[in-house]
Motif scaffolding. Structure first.
Motif, short mmCIF file in Angstrom:
data_model
loop_
_atom_site.label_atom_id
_atom_site.label_comp_id
_atom_site.label_asym_id
_atom_site.label_seq_id
_atom_site.Cartn_x
_atom_site.Cartn_y
_atom_site.Cartn_z
N SER A 70 0.94 -1.23 0.02
CA SER A 70 -0.10 0.08 0.16
C SER A 70 0.82 1.23 0.19
O SER A 70 0.27 2.31 -0.60
CB SER A 70 -0.69 -0.18 1.24
OG SER A 70 -0.36 0.31 2.46
N ILE A 71 2.09 1.23 0.84
CA ILE A 71 2.90 2.45 0.49
C ILE A 71 3.42 2.76 -0.82
O ILE A 71 3.37 3.77 -1.19
CB ILE A 71 4.17 2.27 1.58
CG1 ILE A 71 3.65 2.56 3.01
CG2 ILE A 71 5.26 2.99 1.27
CD1 ILE A 71 4.67 1.91 4.04
N MET B 276 2.09 1.46 -3.59
CA MET B 276 0.98 1.96 -4.34
C MET B 276 0.77 3.38 -4.31
O MET B 276 0.28 4.24 -5.10
CB MET B 276 -0.22 1.01 -4.42
CG MET B 276 0.09 -0.33 -4.68
SD MET B 276 0.68 -0.54 -6.54
CE MET B 276 -0.79 -0.42 -7.48
N GLY B 277 0.82 4.15 -2.99
CA GLY B 277 0.54 5.37 -2.59
C GLY B 277 1.35 6.39 -3.30
O GLY B 277 1.33 7.35 -3.87
N LEU B 278 2.88 5.77 -3.31
CA LEU B 278 3.80 6.62 -3.98
C LEU B 278 3.75 6.58 -5.11
O LEU B 278 3.94 7.87 -5.88
CB LEU B 278 5.18 6.24 -3.32
CG LEU B 278 5.68 6.29 -1.96
CD1 LEU B 278 6.85 5.63 -1.71
CD2 LEU B 278 5.55 7.80 -1.51
N GLY C 276 0.88 6.31 -6.99
CA GLY C 276 0.05 7.20 -7.40
C GLY C 276 -0.09 8.52 -7.46
O GLY C 276 -0.44 9.24 -8.15
N LYS C 277 0.81 8.87 -6.43
CA LYS C 277 1.01 10.37 -6.36
C LYS C 277 2.09 10.86 -7.49
O LYS C 277 1.78 12.10 -7.84
CB LYS C 277 1.67 10.82 -4.77
CG LYS C 277 0.84 10.51 -3.69
CD LYS C 277 1.42 11.23 -2.42
CE LYS C 277 0.29 10.87 -1.28
NZ LYS C 277 0.98 11.11 -0.06
N ARG D 190 0.09 11.97 -10.90
CA ARG D 190 -0.78 13.37 -10.90
C ARG D 190 0.14 14.53 -11.25
O ARG D 190 0.86 15.05 -11.41
CB ARG D 190 -1.39 13.44 -9.52
CG ARG D 190 -2.21 12.40 -8.97
CD ARG D 190 -2.78 12.94 -7.71
NE ARG D 190 -3.87 11.69 -7.19
CZ ARG D 190 -4.67 11.95 -6.30
NH1 ARG D 190 -4.41 12.75 -5.62
NH2 ARG D 190 -5.07 10.64 -6.11
#
Length: 56
Positions: A45-46, A48-50, A52-53, A56
Motif C-alpha cells: 500500500s505504501i 502504490m500510494g507513492l 499514485g502520487k 498526478r
C-alpha cells in the motif's frame, strides 16, 4: 488485520501462562503468519500510494 495479530498474541501468552504448550505454539504461529501478511500488505500500500502520487 493487526487486531487479529494482537488477539492471537494474547491467546498465546495466556495459554503459555497456564501451561498449554500446544495451544500457545499454535496461536503464536498464527499470529506470526498474520503479522507477516499485514507487513506485506502495508508495504504494498505504501508503494502504490507513492506511485499514485507521482502520476498526478
Amino acid at each position: 488485520m493487526l487486531r487479529w495479530v494482537l488477539i492471537f498474541l494474547v491467546i498465546a501468552v495466556v495459554a503459555a501462562v497456564f501451561g498449554f504448550g500446544g495451544i500457545a505454539g499454535a496461536a503464536a504461529e498464527i499470529a506470526k503468519i498474520i503479522f507477516y501478511i499485514f507487513i506485506i500488505l502495508f508495504a504494498i500500500s505504501i508503494v502504490m500510494g507513492l506511485l499514485g502520487k507521482r502520476r498526478r
